[in-house]
Design a protein around this motif. Structure first.
Motif, PDB file in Angstrom:
ATOM      1  N   LEU A 135       0.813  -1.215   0.000  1.00  0.00           N
ATOM      2  CA  LEU A 135       0.000   0.000   0.000  1.00  0.00           C
ATOM      3  C   LEU A 135       0.845   1.263   0.000  1.00  0.00           C
ATOM      4  CD1 LEU A 135      -2.781  -1.060   2.560  1.00  0.00           C
ATOM      5  CD2 LEU A 135      -2.946  -0.977   0.055  1.00  0.00           C
ATOM      6  N   GLY A 136       2.142   1.129   0.235  1.00  0.00           N
ATOM      7  CA  GLY A 136       3.032   2.287   0.204  1.00  0.00           C
ATOM      8  C   GLY A 136       2.896   3.208   1.395  1.00  0.00           C
ATOM      9  N   GLU A 137       2.551   2.667   2.552  1.00  0.00           N
ATOM     10  CA  GLU A 137       2.326   3.498   3.730  1.00  0.00           C
ATOM     11  C   GLU A 137       3.607   3.791   4.507  1.00  0.00           C
ATOM     12  OE1 GLU A 137      -0.304   4.970   4.370  1.00  0.00           O
ATOM     13  OE2 GLU A 137      -1.896   3.921   3.319  1.00  0.00           O
ATOM     14  N   LEU A 138       4.675   3.022   4.282  1.00  0.00           N
ATOM     15  CA  LEU A 138       5.905   3.189   5.042  1.00  0.00           C
ATOM     16  C   LEU A 138       6.971   3.853   4.186  1.00  0.00           C
ATOM     17  CD1 LEU A 138       6.177  -0.223   6.951  1.00  0.00           C
ATOM     18  CD2 LEU A 138       5.688   2.007   7.943  1.00  0.00           C
ATOM     19  N   SER A 139       7.778   4.690   4.818  1.00  0.00           N
ATOM     20  CA  SER A 139       8.916   5.281   4.120  1.00  0.00           C
ATOM     21  C   SER A 139      10.003   4.233   3.938  1.00  0.00           C
ATOM     22  CB  SER A 139       9.458   6.468   4.924  1.00  0.00           C
ATOM     23  OG  SER A 139       9.967   6.029   6.182  1.00  0.00           O
ATOM     24  N   ASN A 140      10.976   4.551   3.119  1.00  0.00           N
ATOM     25  CA  ASN A 140      12.040   3.594   2.842  1.00  0.00           C
ATOM     26  C   ASN A 140      12.825   3.237   4.098  1.00  0.00           C
ATOM     27  OD1 ASN A 140      11.375   3.555   0.111  1.00  0.00           O
ATOM     28  ND2 ASN A 140      12.799   5.221  -0.399  1.00  0.00           N
ATOM     29  N   GLY A 141      13.028   4.229   4.960  1.00  0.00           N
ATOM     30  CA  GLY A 141      13.768   3.970   6.182  1.00  0.00           C
ATOM     31  C   GLY A 141      13.063   2.987   7.095  1.00  0.00           C
ATOM     32  N   TRP A 142      11.783   3.191   7.307  1.00  0.00           N
ATOM     33  CA  TRP A 142      11.028   2.288   8.181  1.00  0.00           C
ATOM     34  C   TRP A 142      10.812   0.932   7.519  1.00  0.00           C
ATOM     35  CZ3 TRP A 142      10.649   2.845  13.121  1.00  0.00           C
ATOM     36  CH2 TRP A 142      10.715   4.122  13.680  1.00  0.00           C
ATOM     37  N   LEU A 143      10.713   0.899   6.207  1.00  0.00           N
ATOM     38  CA  LEU A 143      10.643  -0.395   5.518  1.00  0.00           C
ATOM     39  C   LEU A 143      11.903  -1.207   5.789  1.00  0.00           C
ATOM     40  CD1 LEU A 143       9.119   0.430   2.008  1.00  0.00           C
ATOM     41  CD2 LEU A 143       8.131  -1.042   3.775  1.00  0.00           C
ATOM     42  N   LEU A 144      13.051  -0.558   5.725  1.00  0.00           N
ATOM     43  CA  LEU A 144      14.311  -1.245   5.980  1.00  0.00           C
ATOM     44  C   LEU A 144      14.380  -1.751   7.415  1.00  0.00           C
ATOM     45  CD1 LEU A 144      17.123  -2.030   4.932  1.00  0.00           C
ATOM     46  CD2 LEU A 144      17.927   0.230   5.680  1.00  0.00           C
ATOM     47  N   ILE A 145      13.909  -0.946   8.353  1.00  0.00           N
ATOM     48  CA  ILE A 145      13.965  -1.338   9.768  1.00  0.00           C
ATOM     49  C   ILE A 145      13.056  -2.541  10.036  1.00  0.00           C
ATOM     50  CG2 ILE A 145      13.338  -0.602  12.105  1.00  0.00           C
ATOM     51  CD1 ILE A 145      14.258   2.217  11.308  1.00  0.00           C
ATOM     52  N   PHE A 146      11.796  -2.448   9.621  1.00  0.00           N
ATOM     53  CA  PHE A 146      10.851  -3.514   9.950  1.00  0.00           C
ATOM     54  C   PHE A 146      11.158  -4.804   9.193  1.00  0.00           C
ATOM     55  CE2 PHE A 146       7.915   0.098  11.128  1.00  0.00           C
ATOM     56  CZ  PHE A 146       7.951  -0.182  12.477  1.00  0.00           C
ATOM     57  N   TRP A 147      11.476  -4.689   7.909  1.00  0.00           N
ATOM     58  CA  TRP A 147      11.821  -5.898   7.169  1.00  0.00           C
ATOM     59  C   TRP A 147      13.137  -6.488   7.669  1.00  0.00           C
ATOM     60  CZ3 TRP A 147       8.655  -8.854   4.840  1.00  0.00           C
ATOM     61  CH2 TRP A 147       7.561  -8.352   4.127  1.00  0.00           C
ATOM     62  N   GLY A 148      14.052  -5.633   8.092  1.00  0.00           N
ATOM     63  CA  GLY A 148      15.304  -6.131   8.651  1.00  0.00           C
ATOM     64  C   GLY A 148      15.083  -6.921   9.924  1.00  0.00           C
ATOM     65  N   LEU A 149      14.250  -6.393  10.838  1.00  0.00           N
ATOM     66  CA  LEU A 149      13.938  -7.122  12.069  1.00  0.00           C
ATOM     67  C   LEU A 149      13.240  -8.441  11.764  1.00  0.00           C
ATOM     68  CD1 LEU A 149      12.687  -4.153  14.297  1.00  0.00           C
ATOM     69  CD2 LEU A 149      14.823  -5.424  14.567  1.00  0.00           C
ATOM     70  N   TRP A 150      12.319  -8.399  10.831  1.00  0.00           N
ATOM     71  CA  TRP A 150      11.574  -9.610  10.465  1.00  0.00           C
ATOM     72  C   TRP A 150      12.511 -10.674   9.898  1.00  0.00           C
ATOM     73  CZ3 TRP A 150      10.233 -12.140   5.837  1.00  0.00           C
ATOM     74  CH2 TRP A 150       9.136 -13.013   5.923  1.00  0.00           C
ATOM     75  N   ALA A 151      13.439 -10.264   9.032  1.00  0.00           N
ATOM     76  CA  ALA A 151      14.375 -11.213   8.430  1.00  0.00           C
ATOM     77  C   ALA A 151      15.364 -11.756   9.453  1.00  0.00           C
ATOM     78  CB  ALA A 151      15.124 -10.536   7.280  1.00  0.00           C
ATOM     79  N   ILE A 152      15.824 -10.900  10.366  1.00  0.00           N
ATOM     80  CA  ILE A 152      16.759 -11.354  11.408  1.00  0.00           C
ATOM     81  C   ILE A 152      16.117 -12.417  12.276  1.00  0.00           C
ATOM     82  CG2 ILE A 152      17.943 -10.626  13.513  1.00  0.00           C
ATOM     83  CD1 ILE A 152      18.534  -7.973  12.088  1.00  0.00           C
ATOM     84  N   HIS A 153      14.855 -12.234  12.607  1.00  0.00           N
ATOM     85  CA  HIS A 153      14.150 -13.232  13.418  1.00  0.00           C
ATOM     86  C   HIS A 153      14.036 -14.559  12.677  1.00  0.00           C
ATOM     87  CE1 HIS A 153      12.080  -9.607  15.509  1.00  0.00           C
ATOM     88  NE2 HIS A 153      13.278  -9.840  15.991  1.00  0.00           N
ATOM     89  N   ALA A 154      13.835 -14.493  11.354  1.00  0.00           N
ATOM     90  CA  ALA A 154      13.756 -15.731  10.572  1.00  0.00           C
ATOM     91  C   ALA A 154      15.100 -16.454  10.564  1.00  0.00           C
ATOM     92  CB  ALA A 154      13.319 -15.410   9.145  1.00  0.00           C
ATOM     93  N   VAL A 155      16.174 -15.700  10.376  1.00  0.00           N
ATOM     94  CA  VAL A 155      17.503 -16.307  10.375  1.00  0.00           C
ATOM     95  C   VAL A 155      17.805 -16.924  11.734  1.00  0.00           C
ATOM     96  CG1 VAL A 155      19.968 -15.816  10.171  1.00  0.00           C
ATOM     97  CG2 VAL A 155      18.356 -14.773   8.562  1.00  0.00           C
ATOM     98  N   TRP A 156      17.458 -16.211  12.797  1.00  0.00           N
ATOM     99  CA  TRP A 156      17.711 -16.721  14.146  1.00  0.00           C
ATOM    100  C   TRP A 156      16.962 -18.030  14.373  1.00  0.00           C
ATOM    101  CZ3 TRP A 156      20.463 -13.861  18.062  1.00  0.00           C
ATOM    102  CH2 TRP A 156      20.546 -14.532  19.266  1.00  0.00           C
ATOM    103  N   TRP A 157      15.715 -18.062  13.971  1.00  0.00           N
ATOM    104  CA  TRP A 157      14.923 -19.285  14.161  1.00  0.00           C
ATOM    105  C   TRP A 157      15.536 -20.444  13.384  1.00  0.00           C
ATOM    106  CZ3 TRP A 157      12.313 -22.456  10.756  1.00  0.00           C
ATOM    107  CH2 TRP A 157      11.431 -23.385  11.330  1.00  0.00           C
ATOM    108  N   ALA A 158      15.953 -20.195  12.150  1.00  0.00           N
ATOM    109  CA  ALA A 158      16.550 -21.256  11.341  1.00  0.00           C
ATOM    110  C   ALA A 158      17.850 -21.755  11.957  1.00  0.00           C
ATOM    111  CB  ALA A 158      16.798 -20.747   9.924  1.00  0.00           C
TER     112      ALA A 158
END
Length: 446
Positions: A242-265
């Motif tokens: 929907l384009g509601e997040l700025s590029n900076g916040w997209l990087l932060i939230f997707w980064g946290l989400w991806a880090i959690h996936a890597v940690w779980w794996a």
């Protein structure tokens, strides 16, 4: 000889910083303090929520949007002006605060807690008493701490799983917080102060599986964490589309989400050296965040004290007199009149406030002086809450000050509460978590 000593000292420092979660009790009390303060504030302002942050606010959505476009502040309340959306965000803020207070999935809840704090406060920046600023900052810092090692449901889950390894019936459905990293749980995967390679072995044992064994089934032993991680990822994908997040916040939230996936794996399928590296990085980030929190508290007091020194009212010892005679800050007129009528008391309070605030950063060099000034400042904040009617400012500052409380004192408080609960429930107190008996390091936070 000197070079070897420096090299050994550097090696010990590196091992301590990367192999140890420093201040687990201090980070836990900060988590509890700020989540409790924010939760209490949200419940207290429940009848006025629509006027403060909602569609009925005098600070209209169009005005707020203009300010946010200029400052780049983050708030999900600007995504929609509807009443239903506002109620959903406010309810999410209350729920995430309560769950963070209890220590359930602390890594995920710390992120949602930050989202709730930033969304409401940035919606109307003109509502607050000073305590909102410190809550704003600490909500961000808590995301980077492993604040669920002790005094949390995550820690209880980890301890329970450690007593019921694979192949044995376990009352817990999931392991500790770090084994559920896909859901963003805070680190309760191992003994909080187990240094070096033993940390990985202990973390794997707490996770309830041997080093060479993969997780139980496709989702491992933490189906709840995976479902929560997937749900939040879906929400994040929709928001991104929907384009509601700025590029900076997209990087932060997707980064946290991806880090959690890597940690779980890593926790489930590569628990050897990769897990050791992940633990070391997690400890490093946590310890750095804890230093930032301590530095923030020192900065608050230092700037407040030195600015007061430059004021003529503080120099002549009359500054406290004026707020005591403002109706807005007089919930108990009789008490404020009694305090304000004594010139000597006003002078002592004025000079004492400046002295404590300026001296506190330097008092960290001496443990006893630090503890004395810490007690004085906490009593001062209690006095501000009662006399001036600013409870949430005082609670926020006390929660921030708690990062400097001695470890032995916090353990004593925990043991006392555990015994009181046991007597209240007429049963033995619950067994302590794995890190309760860990030796206390002599640091600024201990």
């Amino acid at each position: 000889m000197l070079g070897r000593r420096l090299e050994r000292a550097a090696a010990r420092g590196q091992a301590k910083i990367t192999g140890t979660v420093l201040g687990p009790y201090q980070s836990a009390i900060v988590r509890i303090g700020f989540s409790f303060t924010w939760l209490l504030f949200l419940l207290r302002e429940w009848p006025h929520r629509q006027v403060m942050y909602g569609p009925d606010s005098p600070w209209a959505p169009e005005m707020a949007r203009q300010l946010i476009d200029g400052t780049g502040a983050f708030t999900v309340l600007m995504w929609s002006d509807g009443r239903v959306w506002f109620e959903a965000v406010y309810a999410m803020a209350i729920l995430s605060s309560a769950l963070l207070l209890l220590g359930w999935r602390t890594r995920t809840m710390s992120v949602l807690f930050m989202v709730g704090v930033l969304s409401l406060q940035n919606r109307n920046v003109f509502v607050g008493d000073g305590g909102d600023n410190i809550i704003h900052l600490m909500a961000i810092y808590l995301v980077f701490t492993r604040c669920g090692h002790v005094w949390s449901l995550d820690a209880r889950r980890a301890a329970r799983e450690a007593r019921y390894p694979d192949g044995q019936p376990s009352p817990a459905r999931s392991a500790g917080s770090d084994t559920a990293a896909a859901s963003g749980v805070a680190g309760a995967s191992a003994v909080a102060r187990v240094p070096g390679p033993r940390a990985a072995v202990e973390a794997t044992r707490v996770a309830g599986r041997p080093d060479a064994s993969p997780g139980t089934g496709l989702l491992g032993s933490d189906g709840t964490g995976v479902v929560l991680w997937t749900l939040l990822g879906t929400v994040l994908a929709v928001v991104t589309a929907l384009g509601e997040l700025s590029n900076g916040w997209l990087l932060i939230f997707w980064g946290l989400w991806a880090i959690h996936a890597v940690w779980w794996a890593v926790c489930h399928y590569a628990p050897g050296e990769p897990r050791t590296v992940m633990d070391a990085l997690g400890n490093l980030v946590h310890n750095a965040a804890l230093v930032v929190i301590m530095g923030q508290v020192c900065l608050i007091y230092a700037t407040a004290g030195w600015y007061k020194i430059q004021g003529t009212r503080w120099q002549d010892g009359t500054a406290v007199h004026y707020p005591l005679h403002l109706d807005y800050f007089s919930p108990w007129p009789g008490l404020t009149d009694a305090l304000g009528s004594s010139g000597t008391l006003v002078m002592l309070l004025s000079y004492g406030t400046v002295f404590v605030q300026v001296a506190f950063p330097f008092a960290l060099l001496n443990r006893r002086a630090k503890n004395v000034l810490l007690a004085v400042m906490m009593m001062e904040h209690i006095g501000i809450a009662v006399v001036l009617g600013l409870p949430f400012l005082s609670l926020a500052m006390i929660a921030a000050d708690a990062v400097f409380l001695p470890t032995n004192f916090l353990r004593w408080v925990g043991s006392t509460l555990r015994r009181a609960r046991g007597r209240l429930l007429r049963r033995a107190p619950a067994p302590p978590g794995p890190d309760v008996r860990a030796p206390a390091d002599r640091t600024l936070v201990g």
